[in-house]
Design a protein around this motif. Sequence first.
Motif, PDB file in Angstrom:
ATOM      1  N   ASN A  28      74.016 -10.104  -1.397  1.00  0.00           N
ATOM      2  CA  ASN A  28      73.652  -9.919   0.275  1.00  0.00           C
ATOM      3  C   ASN A  28      75.382  -9.408   0.425  1.00  0.00           C
ATOM      4  O   ASN A  28      75.871  -9.669   0.912  1.00  0.00           O
ATOM      5  N   ASP A  40      70.955  -2.882   7.715  1.00  0.00           N
ATOM      6  CA  ASP A  40      71.775  -4.115   8.827  1.00  0.00           C
ATOM      7  C   ASP A  40      72.953  -2.576   9.380  1.00  0.00           C
ATOM      8  O   ASP A  40      73.886  -3.166   9.545  1.00  0.00           O
ATOM      9  N   GLN A  43      74.598  -3.344  12.437  1.00  0.00           N
ATOM     10  CA  GLN A  43      75.490  -5.010  12.632  1.00  0.00           C
ATOM     11  C   GLN A  43      76.773  -5.331  11.900  1.00  0.00           C
ATOM     12  O   GLN A  43      77.317  -5.108  12.134  1.00  0.00           O
ATOM     13  N   ARG A  83      79.055  -8.244   4.087  1.00  0.00           N
ATOM     14  CA  ARG A  83      78.147  -9.397   3.215  1.00  0.00           C
ATOM     15  C   ARG A  83      77.951  -9.746   4.297  1.00  0.00           C
ATOM     16  O   ARG A  83      77.723  -9.974   5.559  1.00  0.00           O
ATOM     17  N   ARG A  84      76.234 -10.582   4.220  1.00  0.00           N
ATOM     18  CA  ARG A  84      75.297 -11.612   5.040  1.00  0.00           C
ATOM     19  C   ARG A  84      75.491 -12.609   4.333  1.00  0.00           C
ATOM     20  O   ARG A  84      75.289 -13.031   3.256  1.00  0.00           O
ATOM     21  N   LYS A  85      75.373 -13.642   5.751  1.00  0.00           N
ATOM     22  CA  LYS A  85      76.003 -15.093   5.600  1.00  0.00           C
ATOM     23  C   LYS A  85      74.090 -14.961   5.885  1.00  0.00           C
ATOM     24  O   LYS A  85      73.509 -15.020   6.436  1.00  0.00           O
ATOM     25  N   THR A  86      73.654 -15.936   4.430  1.00  0.00           N
ATOM     26  CA  THR A  86      72.586 -16.817   4.592  1.00  0.00           C
ATOM     27  C   THR A  86      72.330 -17.965   4.421  1.00  0.00           C
ATOM     28  O   THR A  86      73.156 -19.235   4.316  1.00  0.00           O
ATOM     29  N   GLU A  91      67.330 -16.408   4.940  1.00  0.00           N
ATOM     30  CA  GLU A  91      67.502 -16.388   5.908  1.00  0.00           C
ATOM     31  C   GLU A  91      69.066 -15.746   6.955  1.00  0.00           C
ATOM     32  O   GLU A  91      70.082 -16.188   6.097  1.00  0.00           O
ATOM     33  N   ILE A  92      68.680 -14.707   6.822  1.00  0.00           N
ATOM     34  CA  ILE A  92      69.939 -13.805   6.865  1.00  0.00           C
ATOM     35  C   ILE A  92      70.907 -14.248   8.681  1.00  0.00           C
ATOM     36  O   ILE A  92      69.871 -14.707   9.558  1.00  0.00           O
ATOM     37  N   TYR A  93      72.397 -14.905   8.552  1.00  0.00           N
ATOM     38  CA  TYR A  93      72.380 -15.776   9.929  1.00  0.00           C
ATOM     39  C   TYR A  93      73.438 -15.114  10.179  1.00  0.00           C
ATOM     40  O   TYR A  93      74.015 -15.250  11.391  1.00  0.00           O
ATOM     41  N   CYS A  94      74.097 -14.173   9.701  1.00  0.00           N
ATOM     42  CA  CYS A  94      75.359 -13.581  10.142  1.00  0.00           C
ATOM     43  C   CYS A  94      75.923 -12.522   9.895  1.00  0.00           C
ATOM     44  O   CYS A  94      75.481 -12.063   8.038  1.00  0.00           O
ATOM     45  N   HIS A  95      76.912 -10.939   9.886  1.00  0.00           N
ATOM     46  CA  HIS A  95      77.641 -10.231   8.514  1.00  0.00           C
ATOM     47  C   HIS A  95      79.000 -10.150   9.463  1.00  0.00           C
ATOM     48  O   HIS A  95      79.319 -10.639  10.159  1.00  0.00           O
TER      49      HIS A  95
END
Length: 167
Positions: A28, A40, A43, A83-86, A91-95
């Motif tokens: 991530n 992504d 995003q 970074r992908r926040k999970t 489940e990814i909820y934020c980039h």
Amino acid sequence: MNLSALPNGETNEFHPIALVAGTNSNPNILSHGEAMKSDDKEQFHKTMEEEIERMIEKEIFEIVPRTQVPSYQKVLQDVWSHRRKTKPTGEIYCHRSRICANGSQQTFGIDYNEIYSPAVQWSTVRILLLLSQLKGYNTRQLDYVQAFPQTPLQDEEVFMEIPTLCA
């Protein structure tokens, strides 16, 4: 080469150069190249634009003609961190995208004199949470966006190339 036995009896080969390079095992956290090749990328591009917009809005930098940069100053390249926040479920909820000046191009004592980043000790956080619980206080989490870039530099000037999104 160093061979070590794994619990299942297989051997694991470590290459000394790979240990120095330090590859990132967290899928991530991505380099700019990885983010722009990922599914992504749209995003991440959007979060890059938002990062630049916030920096302009908060007047974190000013655009200076190259002719006004002192001859003894280095103009640093930019480095993007993505970074992908999970959620705990994966489940990814934020980039998130952050821009930094590539400090590895600087020399201590010539380009800068001090490195200081205020940080809190986790023992202090735990004590404060314990006291708030004992006193019945409500606690809230706060994410201060761009706290580090807003910290004023003392007696330092940093010159960085204009990020490609601004040029």
